[in-house]
Write a protein that holds these residues in place. Sequence first.
Motif, PDB file in Angstrom:
ATOM      1  N   HIS A  18      -5.611 -15.269  -3.655  1.00  0.00           N
ATOM      2  CA  HIS A  18      -5.586 -14.161  -4.608  1.00  0.00           C
ATOM      3  C   HIS A  18      -4.623 -13.108  -4.072  1.00  0.00           C
ATOM      4  CE1 HIS A  18      -6.795 -11.179  -7.515  1.00  0.00           C
ATOM      5  NE2 HIS A  18      -7.138 -10.342  -6.550  1.00  0.00           N
ATOM      6  N   ILE A  19      -3.410 -13.111  -4.593  1.00  0.00           N
ATOM      7  CA  ILE A  19      -2.379 -12.198  -4.128  1.00  0.00           C
ATOM      8  C   ILE A  19      -2.289 -11.009  -5.078  1.00  0.00           C
ATOM      9  CG2 ILE A  19       0.051 -11.961  -3.519  1.00  0.00           C
ATOM     10  CD1 ILE A  19      -1.542 -13.897  -1.725  1.00  0.00           C
ATOM     11  N   ASP A  20      -2.638  -9.849  -4.573  1.00  0.00           N
ATOM     12  CA  ASP A  20      -2.648  -8.617  -5.363  1.00  0.00           C
ATOM     13  C   ASP A  20      -1.596  -7.676  -4.776  1.00  0.00           C
ATOM     14  OD1 ASP A  20      -3.114  -6.082  -6.421  1.00  0.00           O
ATOM     15  OD2 ASP A  20      -5.277  -6.389  -6.553  1.00  0.00           O
ATOM     16  N   PRO A  21      -0.437  -7.532  -5.420  1.00  0.00           N
ATOM     17  CA  PRO A  21       0.631  -6.689  -4.871  1.00  0.00           C
ATOM     18  C   PRO A  21       0.193  -5.262  -4.557  1.00  0.00           C
ATOM     19  CG  PRO A  21       1.499  -8.044  -6.638  1.00  0.00           C
ATOM     20  CD  PRO A  21       0.016  -8.235  -6.642  1.00  0.00           C
ATOM     21  N   ALA A  22      -0.617  -4.660  -5.421  1.00  0.00           N
ATOM     22  CA  ALA A  22      -1.056  -3.281  -5.185  1.00  0.00           C
ATOM     23  C   ALA A  22      -1.940  -3.193  -3.941  1.00  0.00           C
ATOM     24  CB  ALA A  22      -1.803  -2.749  -6.406  1.00  0.00           C
ATOM     25  N   GLU A  23      -2.812  -4.168  -3.782  1.00  0.00           N
ATOM     26  CA  GLU A  23      -3.700  -4.192  -2.617  1.00  0.00           C
ATOM     27  C   GLU A  23      -2.904  -4.392  -1.337  1.00  0.00           C
ATOM     28  OE1 GLU A  23      -6.808  -7.480  -1.198  1.00  0.00           O
ATOM     29  OE2 GLU A  23      -7.479  -6.420  -3.001  1.00  0.00           O
ATOM     30  N   ILE A  24      -1.951  -5.322  -1.368  1.00  0.00           N
ATOM     31  CA  ILE A  24      -1.118  -5.571  -0.193  1.00  0.00           C
ATOM     32  C   ILE A  24      -0.288  -4.337   0.146  1.00  0.00           C
ATOM     33  CG2 ILE A  24       0.800  -6.935   0.725  1.00  0.00           C
ATOM     34  CD1 ILE A  24      -0.244  -9.253  -1.071  1.00  0.00           C
ATOM     35  N   ALA A  25       0.299  -3.725  -0.871  1.00  0.00           N
ATOM     36  CA  ALA A  25       1.141  -2.555  -0.653  1.00  0.00           C
ATOM     37  C   ALA A  25       0.343  -1.408  -0.038  1.00  0.00           C
ATOM     38  CB  ALA A  25       1.788  -2.118  -1.951  1.00  0.00           C
ATOM     39  N   ALA A  26      -0.880  -1.194  -0.508  1.00  0.00           N
ATOM     40  CA  ALA A  26      -1.719  -0.132   0.046  1.00  0.00           C
ATOM     41  C   ALA A  26      -2.048  -0.404   1.511  1.00  0.00           C
ATOM     42  CB  ALA A  26      -2.999   0.005  -0.774  1.00  0.00           C
ATOM     43  N   ASP A  27      -2.350  -1.655   1.818  1.00  0.00           N
ATOM     44  CA  ASP A  27      -2.665  -2.056   3.200  1.00  0.00           C
ATOM     45  C   ASP A  27      -1.439  -1.872   4.096  1.00  0.00           C
ATOM     46  OD1 ASP A  27      -4.109  -3.048   5.328  1.00  0.00           O
ATOM     47  OD2 ASP A  27      -4.205  -5.102   4.597  1.00  0.00           O
ATOM     48  N   VAL A  28      -0.283  -2.275   3.605  1.00  0.00           N
ATOM     49  CA  VAL A  28       0.951  -2.157   4.381  1.00  0.00           C
ATOM     50  C   VAL A  28       1.314  -0.691   4.593  1.00  0.00           C
ATOM     51  CG1 VAL A  28       3.442  -2.593   4.345  1.00  0.00           C
ATOM     52  CG2 VAL A  28       1.840  -4.415   3.711  1.00  0.00           C
ATOM     53  N   THR A  29       1.181   0.119   3.559  1.00  0.00           N
ATOM     54  CA  THR A  29       1.498   1.540   3.679  1.00  0.00           C
ATOM     55  C   THR A  29       0.601   2.213   4.710  1.00  0.00           C
ATOM     56  OG1 THR A  29       2.248   1.617   1.377  1.00  0.00           O
ATOM     57  CG2 THR A  29       1.688   3.707   2.415  1.00  0.00           C
ATOM     58  N   ALA A  30      -0.696   1.905   4.680  1.00  0.00           N
ATOM     59  CA  ALA A  30      -1.616   2.452   5.679  1.00  0.00           C
ATOM     60  C   ALA A  30      -1.249   1.970   7.080  1.00  0.00           C
ATOM     61  CB  ALA A  30      -3.053   2.048   5.337  1.00  0.00           C
ATOM     62  N   SER A  31      -0.862   0.700   7.184  1.00  0.00           N
ATOM     63  CA  SER A  31      -0.461   0.142   8.482  1.00  0.00           C
ATOM     64  C   SER A  31       0.802   0.826   9.000  1.00  0.00           C
ATOM     65  CB  SER A  31      -0.230  -1.362   8.358  1.00  0.00           C
ATOM     66  OG  SER A  31      -1.429  -2.042   8.023  1.00  0.00           O
ATOM     67  N   ALA A  32       1.720   1.123   8.089  1.00  0.00           N
ATOM     68  CA  ALA A  32       2.956   1.810   8.484  1.00  0.00           C
ATOM     69  C   ALA A  32       2.649   3.206   9.017  1.00  0.00           C
ATOM     70  CB  ALA A  32       3.913   1.879   7.302  1.00  0.00           C
ATOM     71  N   LYS A  33       1.756   3.911   8.344  1.00  0.00           N
ATOM     72  CA  LYS A  33       1.387   5.254   8.809  1.00  0.00           C
ATOM     73  C   LYS A  33       0.719   5.196  10.174  1.00  0.00           C
ATOM     74  CE  LYS A  33       0.925   7.261   4.192  1.00  0.00           C
ATOM     75  NZ  LYS A  33      -0.017   7.771   3.148  1.00  0.00           N
ATOM     76  N   ALA A  34       0.049   4.099  10.468  1.00  0.00           N
ATOM     77  CA  ALA A  34      -0.638   3.950  11.753  1.00  0.00           C
ATOM     78  C   ALA A  34       0.296   3.516  12.875  1.00  0.00           C
ATOM     79  CB  ALA A  34      -1.773   2.938  11.613  1.00  0.00           C
ATOM     80  N   GLY A  35       1.498   2.991  12.523  1.00  0.00           N
ATOM     81  CA  GLY A  35       2.427   2.623  13.589  1.00  0.00           C
ATOM     82  C   GLY A  35       3.208   1.345  13.398  1.00  0.00           C
ATOM     83  N   ALA A  36       2.973   0.612  12.309  1.00  0.00           N
ATOM     84  CA  ALA A  36       3.759  -0.599  12.044  1.00  0.00           C
ATOM     85  C   ALA A  36       5.149  -0.201  11.558  1.00  0.00           C
ATOM     86  CB  ALA A  36       3.074  -1.482  11.018  1.00  0.00           C
ATOM     87  N   ALA A  37       6.180  -0.841  12.102  1.00  0.00           N
ATOM     88  CA  ALA A  37       7.559  -0.530  11.714  1.00  0.00           C
ATOM     89  C   ALA A  37       8.174  -1.613  10.841  1.00  0.00           C
ATOM     90  CB  ALA A  37       8.428  -0.335  12.956  1.00  0.00           C
ATOM     91  N   MET A  38       7.523  -2.760  10.728  1.00  0.00           N
ATOM     92  CA  MET A  38       8.052  -3.871   9.943  1.00  0.00           C
ATOM     93  C   MET A  38       6.902  -4.575   9.246  1.00  0.00           C
ATOM     94  SD  MET A  38      10.126  -7.267  11.307  1.00  0.00           S
ATOM     95  CE  MET A  38      11.655  -6.414  11.702  1.00  0.00           C
ATOM     96  N   VAL A  39       7.171  -5.103   8.042  1.00  0.00           N
ATOM     97  CA  VAL A  39       6.196  -5.942   7.352  1.00  0.00           C
ATOM     98  C   VAL A  39       6.821  -7.309   7.126  1.00  0.00           C
ATOM     99  CG1 VAL A  39       6.873  -5.027   5.080  1.00  0.00           C
ATOM    100  CG2 VAL A  39       4.683  -6.214   5.350  1.00  0.00           C
ATOM    101  N   HIS A  40       6.048  -8.354   7.416  1.00  0.00           N
ATOM    102  CA  HIS A  40       6.482  -9.739   7.254  1.00  0.00           C
ATOM    103  C   HIS A  40       5.773 -10.326   6.041  1.00  0.00           C
ATOM    104  CE1 HIS A  40       7.534 -13.873   8.459  1.00  0.00           C
ATOM    105  NE2 HIS A  40       6.283 -14.197   8.161  1.00  0.00           N
ATOM    106  N   LEU A  41       6.558 -10.703   5.016  1.00  0.00           N
ATOM    107  CA  LEU A  41       6.001 -11.207   3.766  1.00  0.00           C
ATOM    108  C   LEU A  41       6.584 -12.566   3.412  1.00  0.00           C
ATOM    109  CD1 LEU A  41       6.317  -7.923   1.683  1.00  0.00           C
ATOM    110  CD2 LEU A  41       4.161  -8.917   2.491  1.00  0.00           C
ATOM    111  N   HIS A  42       5.747 -13.466   2.929  1.00  0.00           N
ATOM    112  CA  HIS A  42       6.195 -14.723   2.349  1.00  0.00           C
ATOM    113  C   HIS A  42       6.363 -14.550   0.846  1.00  0.00           C
ATOM    114  CE1 HIS A  42       5.640 -17.710   5.689  1.00  0.00           C
ATOM    115  NE2 HIS A  42       4.974 -16.666   6.181  1.00  0.00           N
TER     116      HIS A  42
END
Length: 274
Positions: A18-42
């Motif tokens: 179940h791929i939900d772009p909005a859910e993934i984007a929210a998770d990635v954005t929160a991860s970026a604010k916490a310190g992630a500098a790159m996102v790896h997506l298939h």
Amino acid sequence: MADKVLISVAPVSAADRHIDPAEIAADVTASAKAGAAMVHLHVRDKDGSLTPDLSVLKETVELIRRQSDIIIQASTGGVSDLTIKERCAPLYYDKVEACSLNVGSTNLGNAVYCNPIPEVKYCVEEIIKTGKTPEIEVFEIGHIHMVQELCKEFAMKSPILFSVVLGHPGEAPATPEALAAMVNFIPKDAIWGITHAYRKDFGIIAGALGLGARTVRIGFEDSDYLNPVMQAKTNLPLVEKTVRLLRAMDKEPMTPDEARQMLNIDSPNMNDIN
């Protein structure tokens, strides 16, 4: 920036149907604010299947880019029936800045991950043509040697970035001995990082950082375990724990711009970010 490390978040499990772009984007954005500098997506369909259709990827990336300047990395791999041309489809998406590159075949559990040399060379040519920055995933020592051979034939972008992948059944195990052996074969002028599949603790990641890893990949694609008995519900706690580990070792997470500087990636158009 010797004391700084690039955290890459790989937010989607291969088992996710179940791929939900909005859910993934929210998770990635929160991860970026916490310190992630790159996102790896298939490149996946809404049901999680790998596909050359970029629709879901683009929807996800557009949502991420409205809120974050995190580096967008797309995979050119994954076990599937896609042709190498189909696997290279995301290279032609302008918001993709970096990509994974696989340079040899390997067993991944019960599956055979096929990367014959002619297809590897095709992928390298497409990466060079589109100007993307490759992260070369190496599952065993022969893959590292293959990169050195490719550098003799192709004008590979400098610096070369390796990701040492450990822990898949059928490939190099997630042990200190395997980690040390792999790292010993990486050219001294290259950058390398760690990906630990099926991880249940952070021991190998800590060991890699102690040996000089400049990147750490964390996220549901590899494991959702925070510790041997606790699993995360989003990728954010995994990124937060990685940041705490870095700081315990007197290191800091890189910002996206610092990571771009290290990897020789041009900055994105900031007008796309709200």
